[in-house]
Design a protein around this motif. Structure first.
Motif, PDB file in Angstrom:
ATOM      1  N   HIS A  59       0.837  -1.205   0.000  1.00  0.00           N
ATOM      2  CA  HIS A  59       0.000   0.000   0.000  1.00  0.00           C
ATOM      3  C   HIS A  59       0.866   1.248   0.000  1.00  0.00           C
ATOM      4  O   HIS A  59       2.090   1.168   0.072  1.00  0.00           O
ATOM      5  CB  HIS A  59      -1.015  -0.010   1.144  1.00  0.00           C
ATOM      6  N   HIS A  61       1.439   3.845   2.000  1.00  0.00           N
ATOM      7  CA  HIS A  61       2.103   4.517   3.125  1.00  0.00           C
ATOM      8  C   HIS A  61       3.614   4.439   2.977  1.00  0.00           C
ATOM      9  O   HIS A  61       4.165   3.430   2.545  1.00  0.00           O
ATOM     10  CB  HIS A  61       1.674   3.876   4.457  1.00  0.00           C
ATOM     11  N   ASP A  63       5.905   4.000   5.048  1.00  0.00           N
ATOM     12  CA  ASP A  63       6.629   2.927   5.749  1.00  0.00           C
ATOM     13  C   ASP A  63       6.559   1.608   4.971  1.00  0.00           C
ATOM     14  O   ASP A  63       7.118   0.607   5.395  1.00  0.00           O
ATOM     15  CB  ASP A  63       6.146   2.767   7.210  1.00  0.00           C
ATOM     16  N   HIS A  64       5.927   1.624   3.789  1.00  0.00           N
ATOM     17  CA  HIS A  64       5.895   0.447   2.915  1.00  0.00           C
ATOM     18  C   HIS A  64       6.484   0.717   1.530  1.00  0.00           C
ATOM     19  O   HIS A  64       6.922  -0.203   0.855  1.00  0.00           O
ATOM     20  CB  HIS A  64       4.465  -0.084   2.808  1.00  0.00           C
ATOM     21  N   HIS A 141      -7.220  -1.448   4.623  1.00  0.00           N
ATOM     22  CA  HIS A 141      -6.443  -0.514   5.464  1.00  0.00           C
ATOM     23  C   HIS A 141      -6.521   0.929   4.927  1.00  0.00           C
ATOM     24  O   HIS A 141      -6.912   1.841   5.652  1.00  0.00           O
ATOM     25  CB  HIS A 141      -5.009  -1.037   5.516  1.00  0.00           C
ATOM     26  N   ASP A 163      -0.402  -3.964   5.935  1.00  0.00           N
ATOM     27  CA  ASP A 163      -1.205  -3.433   7.038  1.00  0.00           C
ATOM     28  C   ASP A 163      -2.650  -3.812   6.747  1.00  0.00           C
ATOM     29  O   ASP A 163      -3.112  -3.669   5.612  1.00  0.00           O
ATOM     30  CB  ASP A 163      -1.071  -1.912   7.137  1.00  0.00           C
TER      31      ASP A 163
HETATM   32 ZN    ZN Z   1      -0.189   1.585   6.488  1.00  0.00          ZN
END
Ligand code: ZN
Ligand code: ZN
Length: 425
Positions: A59, A61, A63-64, A141, A163
């Motif tokens: 996804h 975000h 942090d991914h 998510h 997530d």
């Molecule tokens: Zn996320």
């Protein structure tokens, strides 16, 4: 033999980066960043781009996906994601580079290379190549977020949750788990140690605060992440309290346009379209000045009060007891939002005595402990290995304990730290 190398996101939330090796095949599940106490990005461990058979982006975000463009400085690995994931990621990466270009060595060219090398999959669409199979399915998510089902060359079947949220929200349907025999699960554990309160109670509380504040002619400020949370809160308030004026400010508008372009990912696209015809997008400084003095709801980025229009509004409204400030996002330790909630002020912003009502509500878009357990239990019959990732040590350990208690002890459970390698025979 399958190897799982944890390049990031082991016993920590974020910086997700997991390398799956099956013989000569290497799959990279996400390649994200984290932020340290000084808010500087932390990268995952290095991987050779030329060796990657497939990069899967779960996804949008950071942090991914925040480190993924690094792989396109020298390489062109084939990537897989949904369309909205990459569209939203582009906006988040532009924003990320604005703040961090001094320490990040890629630029938008590398992001566009990533985009151009991405195979876009629909939920449920099967992708097959040289002996590996791949399916992405809705993770509930944020828009476009997916769980990954991967069958490697030697026939090992693995599922990576990314997530995940298995509850329906106003904007997105909850995660859709496929009935596949899966031997290994990599599962996030952001909330592995606790459950969220029932959503209807949290929603009711928010609506009560909005009603009360509007009744006394106050302004409600809701600092929220531009992706997901803003749209969710706006839809809830517009649907349940349609007489309230809602203003949205920040990157929310661009993100909402992506939501409107990818309607089939939404839970109720006609409601969503209707809501976003009625809300107001703030157009400039003049309007900002005007709305802080009227009874209305202002949803503004950033969600942790780090820069962005939410800080502007906060400074204008915090002194008046008529007003309310409702935090609806996760507040990282040391963030302005955390300080406001814990210490009642933000010295860096010269905000000390806050007279407005301040509340925090749990609108998390991650499954709680019961939800995670429910997801795992659907694969119980075929499941041999569980790798608990994307959670701090305590949350990961709590999830392990409850798995052992509820599902029995014949499954191998791993809680790897960054740098660890798990070998599965
Ligand atoms: Zn996320
Ligand atoms: Zn994450």
């Amino acid at each position: 033999m399958l190897k799982i190398k944890v390049l990031g996101g082991g016993r920590e939330v974020g910086r997700a980066a997991y390398l799956i090796e099956d013989g000569s095949q290497k799959f990279l599940l996400d390649y994200g960043v984290n932020f340290d106490e000084r808010d500087l990005p932390r990268l995952p461990h290095h991987v050779k781009p030329l060796e990657i058979s497939g990069l899967i982006i779960s996804h949008a975000h950071l942090d991914h996906v925040g480190a993924a463009p690094y792989l396109y400085i020298t390489g062109r690995p084939k990537a897989f994601s949904t369309m909205p994931t990459m569209e939203v990621a582009r906006l988040l990466v532009i924003d990320f580079l604005k703040l961090n270009s001094a320490v990040i060595e890629y630029d938008m060219r590398e992001f566009e290379n990533l985009y151009d090398n991405t195979v876009f999959l629909e939920y449920g669409e099967k992708y097959e190549e040289e002996g590996f199979k791949l399916v992405l399915e809705n993770a509930g998510h944020i828009i476009g977020s997916s769980m990954t089902y991967l069958e490697t060359g030697s026939g090992h079947r693995l599922m990576y949750t990314g997530d995940i949220n298995n509850r329906d929200t106003w904007t997105l349907p909850g995660a859709e788990t496929l009935k596949l025999d899966v031997e290994t699960i990599l599962i996030e554990s952001t909330y592995g140690g606790r459950n969220h309160p029932p959503r209807y109670i949290v929603e009711k509380k928010l609506l009560e605060i909005v009603e009360e504040t509007i009744d006394r002619k106050g302004t409600v400020l809701i600092p929220a992440f531009s992706v997901g949370r803003s749209q969710e809160i706006a839809t809830l308030i517009a649907a349940e309290a349609p007489y309230v004026d809602i203003y949205l400010d920040g990157m929310i508008k661009d993100i909402t346009e992506i939501y409107l372009r990818y309607k089939k990912y939404l839970k109720d696209s006609s409601l969503f379209a209707k809501v976003f015809e009625t809300v107001n997008f703030v157009t400039g400084a003049k309007e900002r000045k005007k709305i802080v003095n009227k009874p209305c709801v202002i949803i503004a980025s950033a969600g942790m009060l780090k820069g962005g229009p939410s800080v502007y509004y906060l400074k204008k409204i915090y002194q008046n007891p008529r007003n309310s400030i409702v935090m609806v996002s996760y507040q990282a330790p040391n963030s302005n939002g955390h300080k406001l909630l814990e210490e009642g002020g933000i010295p860096e912003l010269e905000i000390d005595r806050v007279n407005a009502r301040v509340e925090w509500l749990d609108f998390s878009s991650h499954a709680g402990q019961d939800g995670l357990l429910d997801i795992i239990s659907r694969y119980r019959a075929s499941l041999k290995n569980i790798v608990i990732i994307h959670g701090n040590e305590d949350d990961a350990a709590s999830l392990r304990d409850v798995i052992l208690e509820k599902l029995g002890s014949d499954i191998n459970i791993y809680i790897p730290k960054v740098g660890d390698e798990i070998v599965i025979q």
